[in-house]
Design a protein around this motif. Structure first.
Motif, PDB file in Angstrom:
ATOM      1  N   ASN A 121       0.813  -1.210   0.000  1.00  0.00           N
ATOM      2  CA  ASN A 121       0.000   0.000   0.000  1.00  0.00           C
ATOM      3  C   ASN A 121       0.846   1.260   0.000  1.00  0.00           C
ATOM      4  N   ILE A 122       1.900   1.240   0.823  1.00  0.00           N
ATOM      5  CA  ILE A 122       2.595   2.486   1.092  1.00  0.00           C
ATOM      6  C   ILE A 122       3.773   2.697   0.152  1.00  0.00           C
ATOM      7  N   TRP A 123       4.429   1.600  -0.199  1.00  0.00           N
ATOM      8  CA  TRP A 123       5.592   1.710  -1.076  1.00  0.00           C
ATOM      9  C   TRP A 123       5.229   1.418  -2.547  1.00  0.00           C
ATOM     10  N   ARG A 124       4.466   0.342  -2.785  1.00  0.00           N
ATOM     11  CA  ARG A 124       4.287  -0.106  -4.162  1.00  0.00           C
ATOM     12  C   ARG A 124       3.192   0.673  -4.898  1.00  0.00           C
ATOM     13  N   PHE A 125       2.061   0.880  -4.214  1.00  0.00           N
ATOM     14  CA  PHE A 125       0.946   1.551  -4.895  1.00  0.00           C
ATOM     15  C   PHE A 125       1.314   2.940  -5.437  1.00  0.00           C
ATOM     16  N   PRO A 126       1.911   3.823  -4.610  1.00  0.00           N
ATOM     17  CA  PRO A 126       2.188   5.169  -5.133  1.00  0.00           C
ATOM     18  C   PRO A 126       3.130   5.169  -6.340  1.00  0.00           C
ATOM     19  N   TYR A 127       4.147   4.296  -6.341  1.00  0.00           N
ATOM     20  CA  TYR A 127       5.065   4.390  -7.484  1.00  0.00           C
ATOM     21  C   TYR A 127       4.441   3.824  -8.753  1.00  0.00           C
ATOM     22  N   LEU A 128       3.572   2.839  -8.593  1.00  0.00           N
ATOM     23  CA  LEU A 128       2.875   2.342  -9.778  1.00  0.00           C
ATOM     24  C   LEU A 128       1.895   3.389 -10.296  1.00  0.00           C
ATOM     25  N   ALA A 129       1.153   4.020  -9.382  1.00  0.00           N
ATOM     26  CA  ALA A 129       0.193   5.040  -9.799  1.00  0.00           C
ATOM     27  C   ALA A 129       0.925   6.181 -10.500  1.00  0.00           C
ATOM     28  N   ALA A 130       2.095   6.554  -9.955  1.00  0.00           N
ATOM     29  CA  ALA A 130       2.864   7.639 -10.567  1.00  0.00           C
ATOM     30  C   ALA A 130       3.309   7.242 -11.972  1.00  0.00           C
ATOM     31  N   LYS A 131       3.737   6.008 -12.096  1.00  0.00           N
ATOM     32  CA  LYS A 131       4.299   5.544 -13.360  1.00  0.00           C
ATOM     33  C   LYS A 131       3.235   5.325 -14.446  1.00  0.00           C
ATOM     34  N   TYR A 132       2.086   4.781 -14.024  1.00  0.00           N
ATOM     35  CA  TYR A 132       1.072   4.414 -15.018  1.00  0.00           C
ATOM     36  C   TYR A 132      -0.046   5.433 -15.173  1.00  0.00           C
TER      37      TYR A 132
END
Ligand code: PFF
Length: 452
Positions: free
Chosen positions: A27-38
């Motif tokens: 939730n805290i590490w993976r979700f934001p970077y994927l949302a930023a990227k995609y």
């Protein structure tokens, strides 16, 4: 399993334990970077749609299968259909692949927490601090060992119950603190552009890869398609309402991911001066932007320290459930003692964790289908194995035991299951068809055969 199957005390106990497993680094590490990227808003939208349809149907099916049989994954599928035991085996491979690299990232969080506590917060704002840290051969490995050691200690000492109690306090504190930091981050100069990027979907950014990334993330975040929820279901009492439990776990999990995105993405805009390339930074995004947010806040060192303590805790509750799953799989499969099984689990974690850590530095030249070790393990579990497992669960629940069996299990003791139609349509048609299409395109994409 020789010991009698214990069960959670009631609905709250069940929901919190499942949420403890679900809410973590995903939730805290993976979700934001994927949302930023995609593509920001488009990723968020796809994710939310998938969560209330696929996520809901799969979690319901997994928990119901566990509760009906009273067994964890391998035994549960076997009991319901002899020929389908392979689904349980396939599910079991996933946590074995995830646990090692999860501990590597847990180690990074530990490092940041230690640095903040020891007054070194100021160093972490340098742009190359994170890259330089993970690129070292020894330091990240030591933190990886510490995180793995902590997880192992809890499993061996059997103090999960204590952890459960503490998490009842820590989890709500994490939510409140995250909301405060998110509100702060949103109002940093230049951050509103990030808020817009995150909340307003830009449909021109939509692609099959967006759906695949969102789907893999959903499985990962909700601890689906890896046998965990089947096991948790087996501990669930019959009189607890299954449908509303699933809804609550989903809301909790998605809520925390959403807030984490609201911290990290606006902060990237605020600190990168609108340079969109910063959005594609990948796994390091949280570690690079968060210290800058804390640095600019009044009392930031204290807030940052508290934040990393809580994230570490959330990561630990997840890694404990991951390790518990792996230990019991090995124990049941090879009929060995719990102690031995712990030993083999740690051994596997070290064997796969060491390359995951070194892949960011000394071994960065070694690539598997173009990825370093950590990204490869992440890709193979989230984007390949989990969709395959999810596909088989859909076929199993939709055509072998039929949706009726799941619905009956959910309605035992006079509970109501209101989403019968949605559940049936998703599990029989929508989910399996989408999964196959997405899986094929992603594999072709990864092999460089077709660019999507
Ligand atoms: N759901 C956890 C997270 O989002 O961090 C990761 C996880 C925990 C995956 C436990 C699998 C699992 F069994």
């Amino acid at each position: 399993m020789e010991k009698e199957r214990s069960s959670f005390t009631g609905k709250i106990g069940f929901v919190l334990a499942a949420a403890g497993s679900a809410v973590g680094l995903g939730n805290i590490w993976r979700f934001p970077y994927l949302a930023a990227k995609y593509g920001g808003g488009i990723f968020l939208l796809v994710y939310l749609i998938l969560a209330v349809t696929f996520g809901f149907a799969l979690m319901t099916a997994e928990i119901a299968i566990g509760r009906k049989t009273g067994l964890s994954a391998i035994g549960a599928f076997k009991k319901l259909g002899k020929k389908y035991a392979f689904i349980g085996y396939l599910e079991s491979i996933v946590p074995i692949i995830i646990l090692p690299y999860y501990c590597v990232i847990g180690g990074w969080v530990t490092k940041y927490m230690v640095t903040f506590i020891s007054g070194g917060a100021i160093h972490t704002i340098a742009d190359d601090y994170f890259g330089a840290f993970i690129g070292q051969p020894l330091a990240p490995m030591i933190y990886f060992a510490v995180f793995l050691g902590l997880t192992t200690a809890v499993i061996c000492l059997g103090v999960e119950k204590g952890i459960e109690k503490v998490s009842k306090i820590m989890m709500p504190v994490l939510v409140v603190l995250s909301v405060i930091i998110a509100v702060y981050a949103m109002f940093l100069p230049g951050a509103m552009e990030g808020v817009k990027y995150y909340l307003l979907p830009d449909f021109s950014q939509f692609s099959v890869t967006t759906v695949l990334a969102a789907m893999g993330q959903m499985f990962y975040s909700m601890s689906l398609a890896m046998g965990i929820m089947v096991t948790y279901g087996s501990y669930m009492k019959k009189e607890v309402n299954l449908e509303s439990s699933v809804r609550q776990i989903e809301i909790f999990d998605t809520g925390i991911a959403f807030i984490a995105g609201l911290i990290v993405i606006p902060a990237v805009f605020a600190f990168s001066g609108g340079d969109e390339a910063a959005l594609g930074k990948g796994p390091g995004l949280m570690f690079v932007t968060l210290p800058k947010v804390f640095e600019s806040m009044a009392g930031g060192t204290f807030i940052g320290t508290l934040f990393f303590v809580l994230v570490l805790f959330a990561a630990l509750t997840s890694s404990i459930s991951l390790m518990e799953a792996v230990v019991s799989i090995i124990q049941d499969k090879f009929k060995i003692s719990r102690g031995r099984s712990c030993f083999f689990t740690v051994l596997i974690s070290v064997l796969l964790g060491v390359p995951s850590s070194l892949g960011n530095g000394a071994w960065s030249g070694i690539k598997i289908i173009g990825m370093d070790f950590l990204s490869f393990f992440d890709f193979i579990s989230n984007s390949v194995l989990m969709p395959i497992v999810a596909f088989f669960i859909c076929i199993f629940a939709g055509y072998v035991i039929k949706p009726k069996t799941i619905i009956e299990e959910a309605e035992e003791h006079g509970q109501k299951f209101s989403e019968k139609g949605l559940f049936t349509v998703v599990i029989r048609y929508v989910a399996p068809i989408c999964i196959v299409l997405i899986l094929i395109s992603s594999v072709l994409d990864a092999m460089g055969i077709m660019k999507i």
